[in-house]
Enzyme design. Structure first.
Site, short mmCIF file in Angstrom:
data_model
loop_
_atom_site.label_atom_id
_atom_site.label_comp_id
_atom_site.label_asym_id
_atom_site.label_seq_id
_atom_site.Cartn_x
_atom_site.Cartn_y
_atom_site.Cartn_z
N GLU A 2 -4.81 7.70 8.97
CA GLU A 2 -4.64 8.59 7.81
C GLU A 2 -3.15 8.92 7.65
O GLU A 2 -2.51 9.40 8.57
CB GLU A 2 -5.45 9.90 7.93
CG GLU A 2 -6.95 9.70 7.81
CD GLU A 2 -7.39 9.14 6.47
OE1 GLU A 2 -6.97 9.64 5.42
OE2 GLU A 2 -8.16 8.16 6.48
N SER A 3 -2.61 8.64 6.46
CA SER A 3 -1.16 8.66 6.29
C SER A 3 -0.48 9.99 6.66
O SER A 3 0.49 9.97 7.42
CB SER A 3 -0.74 8.17 4.90
OG SER A 3 -1.27 8.98 3.88
N CYS B 79 0.83 -1.20 0.00
CA CYS B 79 0.00 0.00 0.00
C CYS B 79 0.87 1.25 0.00
O CYS B 79 1.68 1.45 0.90
CB CYS B 79 -0.90 0.00 1.24
SG CYS B 79 -1.80 1.55 1.44
N VAL C 70 -5.44 1.36 5.89
CA VAL C 70 -4.11 1.48 6.49
C VAL C 70 -3.47 2.74 5.88
O VAL C 70 -3.86 3.16 4.79
CB VAL C 70 -3.25 0.23 6.20
CG1 VAL C 70 -3.79 -0.97 6.92
CG2 VAL C 70 -3.11 -0.05 4.70
N LYS D 180 -10.97 -8.01 5.94
CA LYS D 180 -10.47 -7.31 7.13
C LYS D 180 -10.97 -7.94 8.42
O LYS D 180 -12.17 -8.22 8.54
CB LYS D 180 -10.91 -5.84 7.09
CG LYS D 180 -10.29 -5.07 5.95
CD LYS D 180 -11.02 -3.77 5.69
CE LYS D 180 -10.57 -3.20 4.35
NZ LYS D 180 -11.48 -2.23 3.82
#
Length: 240
Positions: A84-85, A31, A71, A58
């Site tokens: 949240e990245s 990802c 993710v 999941k």
């Protein structure tokens, strides 16, 4: 850092508490959004463990941690959850000592965040173009739009006369942008960089960064995963 494990799917037991003195990352190995967080963990040398999640099946316990089902997710030993990245990356930079990736100057920090907003408008093209190609559509216009957007980032480097987007060393914005450039060859989009020489040089410099070297996969590995993903049977554990 514990080695990445095979992805946990629906029905798997919930992991135990996060060990003291560590932080846990819930991730998926391929990802690009989770890769942002892995880059920051690596660049700052933060002690952590990684738990990979099967995003097609999941686990219920994962959805309790992040109802969005996405993710990356961070979990602290106290059970606090951050997701949240960009938010996970900012959190890691603010909480942990060592190399600071975000500028301390409020204006420079704001400029990086504005640049990230612009970049967020580029990311969809990395998905739209391959899908259109697979559907047999003419992608000339879409590729033209992507080229135009990438040329603006090239211009930023030309104007700044710096090696990276925040100066002559890597900062947060470089790590936020990198994962999709890593996948350009796999997505057959590298030709869209033909007229952006400074951006191409930026990519070469990024490939020399230790955190990038530690977290990245080769185009060949990305290609195998991507093929499985397109087929609807993503091989999250490929290569383990």
């Amino acid at each position: 850092m514990t080695p990445s494990q095979k992805s946990l799917a629906k029905g798997s037991p919930a992991p135990g508490p996060v060990p003291k003195g560590s932080i846990r990352l819930y991730s998926m190995r391929f990802c690009p959004f989770a890769e942002r967080t892995r880059l920051v963990l690596s660049a700052k040398g933060i002690k952590h463990e990684t738990i990979n999640v099967n995003l097609k099946e999941k686990p219920d316990w994962f959805l309790e941690k992040n109802p969005l089902g996405l993710v990356p997710v961070l979990e602290t030993p106290e059970g606090q959850i951050i997701y949240e990245s960009p938010i996970t990356c900012d959190y890691l930079d603010e909480v942990y000592a060592g190399k600071k990736l975000l500028p301390s100057d409020p204006l420079e920090k704001a400029q990086q965040r504005m640049l990230l907003e612009h970049y967020s408008k580029v990311v969809p093209f990395f998905y739209k173009i391959p899908v259109a190609k697979r559907n047999g559509e003419d992608v000339t216009a879409l590729e033209g739009e992507l080229r135009e957007k990438l040329s603006k980032f090239n211009e930023i480097l030309v104007k700044k006369k710096t090696k990276f987007f925040g100066g002559d060393s890597i900062t947060m914005i470089d790590y936020m942008m990198w994962p999709w450039f890593e996948r350009m060859e796999t997505l057959q989009l590298k030709h869209c960089l033909d007229q952006t020489p400074d951006l191409a040089k930026w990519m070469e410099r990024m490939l020399e960064d230790p955190a990038v070297e530690e977290t990245m996969f080769s185009p060949e590995v990305h290609a195998v995963f991507y093929k499985s993903y397109v087929a609807g049977t993503p091989d999250y554990d490929y290569g383990l």
